[in-house]
Motif scaffolding. Structure first.
Motif, PDB file in Angstrom:
ATOM      1  N   GLU A   1       0.845  -1.199   0.000  1.00  0.00           N
ATOM      2  CA  GLU A   1       0.000   0.000   0.000  1.00  0.00           C
ATOM      3  C   GLU A   1       0.879   1.248   0.000  1.00  0.00           C
ATOM      4  O   GLU A   1       0.677   2.182  -0.771  1.00  0.00           O
ATOM      5  N   MET A   2       1.882   1.229   0.900  1.00  0.00           N
ATOM      6  CA  MET A   2       2.788   2.366   1.011  1.00  0.00           C
ATOM      7  C   MET A   2       3.512   2.556  -0.318  1.00  0.00           C
ATOM      8  O   MET A   2       3.684   3.672  -0.796  1.00  0.00           O
ATOM      9  N   TYR A   3       3.908   1.421  -0.911  1.00  0.00           N
ATOM     10  CA  TYR A   3       4.644   1.470  -2.168  1.00  0.00           C
ATOM     11  C   TYR A   3       3.801   2.132  -3.246  1.00  0.00           C
ATOM     12  O   TYR A   3       4.232   3.069  -3.912  1.00  0.00           O
ATOM     13  N   ASN A   4       2.561   1.662  -3.391  1.00  0.00           N
ATOM     14  CA  ASN A   4       1.699   2.202  -4.442  1.00  0.00           C
ATOM     15  C   ASN A   4       1.431   3.677  -4.241  1.00  0.00           C
ATOM     16  O   ASN A   4       1.455   4.465  -5.178  1.00  0.00           O
ATOM     17  N   GLU A   5       1.189   4.034  -2.991  1.00  0.00           N
ATOM     18  CA  GLU A   5       0.892   5.425  -2.673  1.00  0.00           C
ATOM     19  C   GLU A   5       2.061   6.336  -3.069  1.00  0.00           C
ATOM     20  O   GLU A   5       1.888   7.346  -3.748  1.00  0.00           O
ATOM     21  N   GLN A   6       3.267   5.922  -2.672  1.00  0.00           N
ATOM     22  CA  GLN A   6       4.431   6.760  -2.962  1.00  0.00           C
ATOM     23  C   GLN A   6       4.775   6.733  -4.443  1.00  0.00           C
ATOM     24  O   GLN A   6       5.251   7.726  -4.989  1.00  0.00           O
TER      25      GLN A   6
ATOM     26  N   GLU B   1       2.575   6.487  -6.903  1.00  0.00           N
ATOM     27  CA  GLU B   1       1.634   7.427  -7.533  1.00  0.00           C
ATOM     28  C   GLU B   1       2.150   8.852  -7.403  1.00  0.00           C
ATOM     29  O   GLU B   1       2.166   9.623  -8.355  1.00  0.00           O
ATOM     30  N   ALA B   2       2.570   9.185  -6.197  1.00  0.00           N
ATOM     31  CA  ALA B   2       3.026  10.550  -5.933  1.00  0.00           C
ATOM     32  C   ALA B   2       4.251  10.876  -6.781  1.00  0.00           C
ATOM     33  O   ALA B   2       4.359  11.969  -7.350  1.00  0.00           O
TER      34      ALA B   2
ATOM     35  N   LYS C   1       8.475   4.181 -12.815  1.00  0.00           N
ATOM     36  CA  LYS C   1       8.085   2.902 -12.225  1.00  0.00           C
ATOM     37  C   LYS C   1       9.203   1.855 -12.126  1.00  0.00           C
ATOM     38  O   LYS C   1       9.375   1.248 -11.066  1.00  0.00           O
TER      39      LYS C   1
ATOM     40  N   GLU D   1       3.277  11.428 -10.319  1.00  0.00           N
ATOM     41  CA  GLU D   1       2.606  12.720 -10.444  1.00  0.00           C
ATOM     42  C   GLU D   1       3.645  13.854 -10.489  1.00  0.00           C
ATOM     43  O   GLU D   1       3.553  14.759 -11.328  1.00  0.00           O
TER      44      GLU D   1
END
Lengths: 677, 707
Positions: free
Chosen positions: B495-500, B502-503, B550, B506
């Motif tokens: 979860e942390m990985y995906n969140e960071q 994405e950021a 990525k 962005e």
């Protein structure tokens, strides 16, 4: 094999050494009383002993510390509740006396004082502490149960009640009887017919002397002034009408009135049509057809038009406000109070009116929430806000007389009246019916749909008032003067509400509850009931005072002064009637008190029993823990301590072996062949 | 017919022989207590008979003394030396393990982990639970917590001291090996000098040489070979000389004839540190000629192996992985004049899969730079970054990226051909030595502190949010580490990985978009035109940004030299484990409840703390609960000690047995010598009697016969 002397010596030496090692181990065991000296002597024993030692530490903590602390705490709790039960028993005796014997004035005075004293005793018992920590206040052991000094601190609390909390109260209207004295009795006209008693439904809140919303009275008078101002403007503009706007009865318009309204409306239509740019045609059409609507809808009809006009930027000249409409017959205040057919150019007045309404909305007014029958969700109805701000609740003061709040409620079935001074919510017949229809639904096990929530404010606290944070969901002003608020007991409003249970560990996975919380035994209604009884007794005492005064006056009047005699007699008759009502009320309250205090006594006894059963459970645990402690100590000892007899025997045997080995070595080393040649 | 005086001659040989035998017996008796002495024996034979051409044949010519030889069976020597290596190894192990055992032991007399931990989590916590908001009980609890941290500090200090002692003993051992080697070489020369002069045997010197080998074999495994020196001109001639070769540590030549190789100990520099917990100045051993003496040789034995195992034993948990990538990174370099400049450093990324590497709490990689071996090439590194990314299935991929040191240290350049090679740091030593126990303590401390601090951090004391209780002191500078949420490697999750991720995408997208827009405006477009065009390109830009970010995106923390931020729990060790100074000064900051508005007697948070001690689901250390730390460790220690002791005594027994067998053959027996004494005395007496008899005969013959 070739055996040399050296080999024999070495073998002997090695054997002696082996014996020494064995002997050393045994003597170590003997002197230390432990089987092993180092973990590697026997890793299994060493590791097992770690666990056992830990078990012994833990069980000792439970047995010699936690259980004793739990016992003391329970004892303090039990003593306090027993005291409480005694106080309530005394109260019961007084109520019994009040309900079942004829009371002279002096008896009444004594009982009154006794009841007040007992009331204070109840709550000071609740402030019992154990080692500086309050025992009935749940997790807030640092906060006393009641206020220890008078204090100004704002609380907004939500009481969670059910329909059982709705009772009925009777109010005796004694008119102006209490104002009579020896100097004014001739001018005081008393009408016996004005002496009356009404019964209304009420919810008795936990506290009296609640917040009267400070600015309420001021705002109310400003509002009245604004209405007054508008009304006089209209009347000036329409002299033929000759009535106050507030008094128009739409259902019974006379021909003159109807013509006047028609003229006024037409005037508006003309103004709107001439406006540049012209106003919304729909508005004009609706105005033209006002008579097509049934009379009872007229108010709504105009209200809607007013909204449209006020929101239509083209309809009104800047700064002005068009008000079309009539004041409804019950003088209910809303923003369709207005001129008929006038463009009211008092800009200031309109702005003042808005400001006044906004100020009403800002008052955090009391609310009642409940679940209406048939509703699937909890709290979908809310009777919140003052009537003045478009809500349902009417704030009235206990000292208002025409009409008094009780009479007003009795007369208005839709009324909800809040009396801050006495802490009562009076319910009109319809509202009562609606609340009584609430009930818990079997479908949702975790929710109580029969619950009725009342939210209100209180600023002023007397010494002895119970602190709301021990009972209710509430928001309290912080004491540090920062103006910030703390929210207490948020979970009480959710199905996950949990009581503030303090538990001590008293054994492996065994906890025992040690505290009883105030909401189980120290309840508000004890004090409130006493207040009601005391007030009713005071009323009787006051009337008896007036009666005595009047009888004295009557004695002093010349028999010839028939007019005065007749006046006094008339007043005496009225007092007698009022006394009958008041004593009747007093009697009823004593009887109610009997029931109510009995209930509280039962609660207190349940608490005592509860404490007792926890105490005996603790006693059982204590015994069991003691056994466990012994077991673990035995196990520990068996695991690591030596059997002294066994070691002693082994040691003697080892000594014998050692001696033998020494002797053998001595023999072997003594001589060689050289000795013989 | 032989000479009339022939008999006298025969008797004379008898006298000589008896004399030699008597002397030898005397020598034997004199050396009856000499260590390593082998009994000697005179070998004699009947002298060649004189052919007298008589009918009765030849006439015996007396006795000939051939040699004085020692009685010794080399087979037992070899057996003794082989066994003695084990004696040396386990002797050291049992000696030091007993010390480690004493450090860890908790027997009620000295307060070990269990006592300290029970004080904290039973006595302290139970009292605190009864008075959740009472500062004096919080203070008591903090006091107990301090005992716990001090316990670990003390233990780490003791183990470091022990590692230092072992290290010093390695040096002493190496010095002793050198001196033995030099003595053996000298003896070889002397033996050859004596033995090449004839058929003589240098019995005493050989005894001494074997005695030295007895000593050497205890230090290190030995392999001895003695070959006769042949005369190249006459292969059949026995020259009497021999070439004596001693090999140690799995076949490395120590002594060859009268030459020997010397060993030397060189302290590791701070750039060569292997384990995070190692003390400075551990010795590596080199031959004086410069080549490395492999201390970690699998064939090695003896005390040296025991010492190395204790000093460096990591239970086989050394860093190893496969190189997946090489690269470079720009690093700030501090110049002597105070300025900083950018320098390029090589990086190498290593993918790992071992449990003690994927879980950073268990890792024991140097935190101040060290050496990494990439496919048999050694490089220095300054720092490393532990990274986690997640593949398409959400499975974690763990890697370490090492930032190599500058060219001052690394003489050879990192090349891309290292990709695919095995990367290792240190050596896998399958023994539970000091680094193993240190790593175990660190793992427990880190895990426990993380869990404990998280519980406290999620609560309140009064209405003040809780703060950490356990902290780590900075070793070089003043103060304590502050473990920031961003560096909580134990909380890395998909979860942390995906969140960071994405950021990061962005951010990249925004930067790219800005750049593209600027490029368009530079081409002469107005801002509005540029903006309009950019909007149409947005999906493509976003895709490009994702493709750019990525593949390389990872959650990571960095540890090493010159790393300034990145304070993370890896830096917490048994040595610097401490109580947060804030809590120490103000124990009331310890949280006791989960919600700020709850009353002071609320102890729901403390229940969680209680679970932490005994509930395996709250904290698991080697599959046990936190409180069972000592059971796990003491199990290791006690079993290792017990094993060392058992092996030591059994190998010692075997040594004794072999030695007895040796003595049985070579030892001097007093009775035997007494018998010999009588025997040889009798021989001598008889020979003398013979001479006397002959004298009488000559007397008769010369003075009386025919006169």
């Amino acid at each position: 094999m070739r055996i040399t002397n050296r080999i024999m010596q070495r073998n002997n030496l090695s054997n002696i050494n082996t014996n020494k090692i064995y002997q050393d181990r045994l003597s170590n065991q003997m002197s230390s009383q432990k089987k092993i000296n180092r973990p590697s002597d026997d890793p299994v024993v060493a590791i097992r002993s770690l666990r056992l030692r830990s078990n012994v530490t833990e069980i000792t903590q439970y047995y010699s510390k936690n259980i004793l602390d739990a016992e003391s705490w329970l004892k303090v709790t039990e003593d306090a509740i027993s005291n409480l039960a005694q106080v309530i028993t005394t109260m019961l005796a007084r109520c019994d006396k009040g309900a079942n014997t004829y009371l002279e004035t002096k008896d009444r005075k004594i009982i009154l004082e006794e009841m007040q004293g007992l009331r204070d005793a109840v709550y000071s018992t609740g402030d019992a502490d154990y080692a500086g920590r309050y025992v009935f206040t749940g997790y807030r052991t640092d906060t006393s149960l009641s206020f220890l000094t008078a204090k100004k601190q704002n609380y907004t609390m939500t009481e969670q009640l059910d329909k059982g909390a709705i009772d009925s109260v009777s109010k005796v209207d004694v008119s102006n009887l209490l104002d009579i004295n020896s100097t004014n009795y001739m001018t005081m006209n008393v009408d016996e017919d004005n002496i009356s008693s009404v019964d209304v439904h009420r919810i008795r809140l936990a506290y009296s002397d609640c917040s009267d919303y400070g600015d309420f009275d001021k705002l109310k008078s400003e509002q009245n002034a604004l209405i007054e101002k508008n009304a006089s403007a209209i009347n000036q503009a329409n002299p033929p009408l000759g009535y106050q706007v507030g008094n128009v009865d739409l259902n019974n318009l006379s021909a003159d009135e109807e013509t006047a309204i028609k003229d006024a409306v037409n005037q508006v239509i003309t103004d709107l049509e001439n406006a540049n740019p012209p106003a919304d045609q729909e508005v004009i059409d609706r105005l033209k057809n006002w008579q097509d609507n049934p009379a009872e809808n007229l108010k709504d009809h105009f209200a809607e038009i007013n909204n449209k006009l006020n929101n239509d930027p083209n309809a009104v000249v800047d700064g002005n406000r068009v008000q079309v409409g009539v004041t409804p017959p019950d003088a209910q205040i809303s923003n369709d109070i207005a001129d008929i057919g006038k463009i009211v150019s008092t800009t200031a007045s309109a702005a003042d009116w808005d400001a006044n309404q906004a100020a009403f909305n800002d008052l955090a007014s009391p609310t009642i929430q409940f679940t209406s029958p048939g509703s699937a969700t909890f709290m979908d109805q809310k009777w919140g806000g003052f009537a003045e701000a478009g809500g349902y609740i009417t704030l009235m003061h206990s000292y208002e007389t025409s009409p008094n709040p009780y009479a007003y409620t009795a007369a208005n079935p839709d009324a909800i009246v809040y009396i801050p001074e006495t802490g009562e919510m009076l319910l009109g017949e319809n509202r009562y019916a609606e609340l009584m229809a609430t009930k818990d639904s079997a479908a949702t096990a975790t929710q109580d749909e029969g619950e009725i929530r009342v939210t209100y404010e209180k600023n002023n606290w007397k010494k002895g008032d119970l602190r709301p944070e021990h009972y209710f969901y509430c928001q309290a002003e912080k004491e540090d003067g920062s103006g910030e608020y703390v929210t207490y007991n948020e979970s009480y409003l959710t199905p996950e509400a949990e009581r503030q249970v303090i538990e001590y560990d008293v054994g492996y996975n065994q906890m025992i509850r040690i505290n009883s919380t105030a909401d189980e035994c120290f309840k508000h209604d004890v004090g409130r009931e006493v207040d009601d009884i005391v007030n009713a007794m005071q009323d009787v005492l006051d009337l008896e005072g007036v009666k005595a005064d009047l009888e004295n006056i009557k004695q002093s009047i010349q028999e010839t002064d028939t007019a005065a005699l007749a006046q006094v007699q008339k007043q005496l008759d009225a007092v007698e009637k009022a006394l009958t009502y008041a004593k009747d009320k007093e009697q009823k309250l004593f009887e109610g008190g009997l029931t109510n205090f009995q209930k509280n006594l039962d609660d207190a006894n349940v608490c005592v029993t509860d404490c007792g059963s926890r105490g005996s459970k603790l006693e059982l645990i204590k015994n069991r823990t003691q056994n466990q402690k012994t077991t673990y100590e035995t196990l520990k000892s068996e695991n690591e301590d030596v059997d002294i007899t066994e070691v002693a025997i082994e040691l003697s045997a080892a000594e014998l072996t050692y001696d033998a080995a020494l002797m053998a070595a001595g023999k072997v080393m003594q001589s060689t062949l050289l000795n013989f040649i | 017919m032989p000479s009339q005086f022939f008999g006298l001659n025969i008797a004379y040989t008898g006298l000589l022989a008896s004399n030699a035998a008597l002397n030898t017996t005397s020598n034997n008796i004199a050396n009856v207590q000499t260590e390593g002495y082998s009994r000697q024996q005179v070998t004699q034979q009947a002298a060649n008979a004189l052919r007298v051409f008589q009918t009765y044949g030849c006439a015996g010519a007396g006795v000939e003394t051939l040699a004085i030889e020692r009685i010794r069976d080399e087979f037992y020597d070899f057996r003794y030396w082989n066994n003695n290596g084990k004696v040396g190894e386990y002797g050291q192990k049992q000696y030091y393990m007993k010390q480690i055992e004493a450090y860890f032991d908790d027997n009620g007399k000295n307060a070990g982990f269990k006592t300290v931990f029970d004080q904290l989590m039973i006595t302290g916590l139970q009292e605190w639970m009864k008075h959740p908001d009472d500062t004096s009980f919080k203070k008591q609890f903090v006091g107990y917590a301090e005992s716990l941290t001090e316990y670990f500090n003390g233990l780490a200090g003791n183990l470091e001291k022990l590692q230092k002692d072992v290290n010093e003993e390695i040096k002493v051992t190496v010095d002793d090996i050198n001196s033995i080697a030099s003595e053996i070489a000298t003896l070889n020369k002397q033996i050859n000098t004596i033995e090449m002069t004839g058929s003589m045997k240098a019995n005493e010197l050989r005894d001494r040489r074997e005695l030295l080998l007895d000593r050497l074999s205890e230090y290190v495994d030995v392999e001895v070979k003695e070959t006769a020196v042949a005369d190249t001109n006459n292969m059949d001639r026995d020259t009497g000389g021999s070439r004596f070769i001693v090999k140690i540590a799995g076949g490395q030549v120590l002594v060859d004839g009268d030459n020997y190789n010397e060993l030397e100990c060189v302290s590791r520099t701070s750039d060569q540190k292997v384990n995070q917990t190692d003390i400075d100045g551990l010795y590596d051993v080199y031959w004086v000629n410069g080549s490395k003496f492999n201390l970690y040789n699998a064939a090695m034995g003896g005390a040296l192996k025991g010492l190395v195992d204790l000093r460096d034993g990591n239970n086989g948990e050394s860093f190893s992985g496969i190189v997946t990538e090489t690269g470079a990174v720009e690093v700030d370099k501090q110049n002597p004049d105070g300025t900083t400049s950018k320098v390029k450093h090589d990086t190498v990324t290593v993918e790992v899969g071992k449990h003690y590497l994927t879980d950073l709490n268990k890792c024991n990689l140097s935190d101040s730079g060290g050496m990494i071996n990439l496919g048999n090439k050694e490089f220095y590194y300054d720092s490393w970054t532990y990274s986690v990314s997640y593949d398409a299935n959400g499975e974690p991929v763990y890697s370490y990226t090492f930032t190599l040191s500058d060219s001052e240290l690394n003489k050879s350049k990192l090349t891309a051909d290292r990709v695919g090679k095995t990367a290792t740091v240190g050596t896998s030593i399958d023994y539970q030595g000091v680094p193993y126990y240190m790593a175990q303590m660190n793992e427990w401390i880190r895990t426990f502190s993380q869990k404990f601090n998280d519980i406290l951090g999620g609560g309140y004391s009064g209405d003040v949010p809780g703060i950490d209780l356990f902290a780590g002191d900075k070793m070089v500078t003043e103060g304590q580490y502050i473990f920031d949420k961003a560096y909580r490697y134990d909380q890395f999750s998909p979860e942390m990985y995906n969140e960071q991720l994405e950021a990061a995408i962005e951010n990249q997208f925004k930067a790219d978009r800005e750049a593209a827009k600027k490029a368009l405006m530079d081409q002469g477009k107005t801002e509005a035109e540029a903006e309009a065009e950019i909007v149409t390109q947005e999906p493509a830009l976003r895709q490009a940004a994702e493709a750019k970010v990525k593949p390389n995106f990872k959650l990571s923390v960095t540890v090493g030299k010159n790393v300034t931020d990145n304070d993370n729990y890896y830096l917490m060790t048994a040595k610097n484990f401490n109580i947060s100074s804030t809590v120490e000064n103000d124990p009331s900051r310890l949280a006791n409840k989960k919600k700020a508005e709850d009353g002071v007697a609320q102890d729901d948070l403390l229940q969680d703390i209680k679970d932490l001690a005994t509930d395996k689901n709250s904290m698991s250390f080697r599959g046990s609960s936190a409180s069972e730390f000592l059971q796990c460790i003491l199990g290791d220690v006690a079993l290792n000690t017990e094993r060392a002791e058992t092996f030591y005594s059994s190998f010692k027994d075997i040594a004794n047995t072999i030695d007895l067998q040796r003595i049985s053959i070579s030892g001097v027996d007093e009775d035997e010598e007494a018998v010999n004494l009588v025997r040889f005395q009798n021989g001598y007496n008889l020979a003398s009697k013979m001479i006397q008899t002959l004298t009488e005969i000559y007397d008769k013959l010369i003075l009386e016969t025919g006169v």
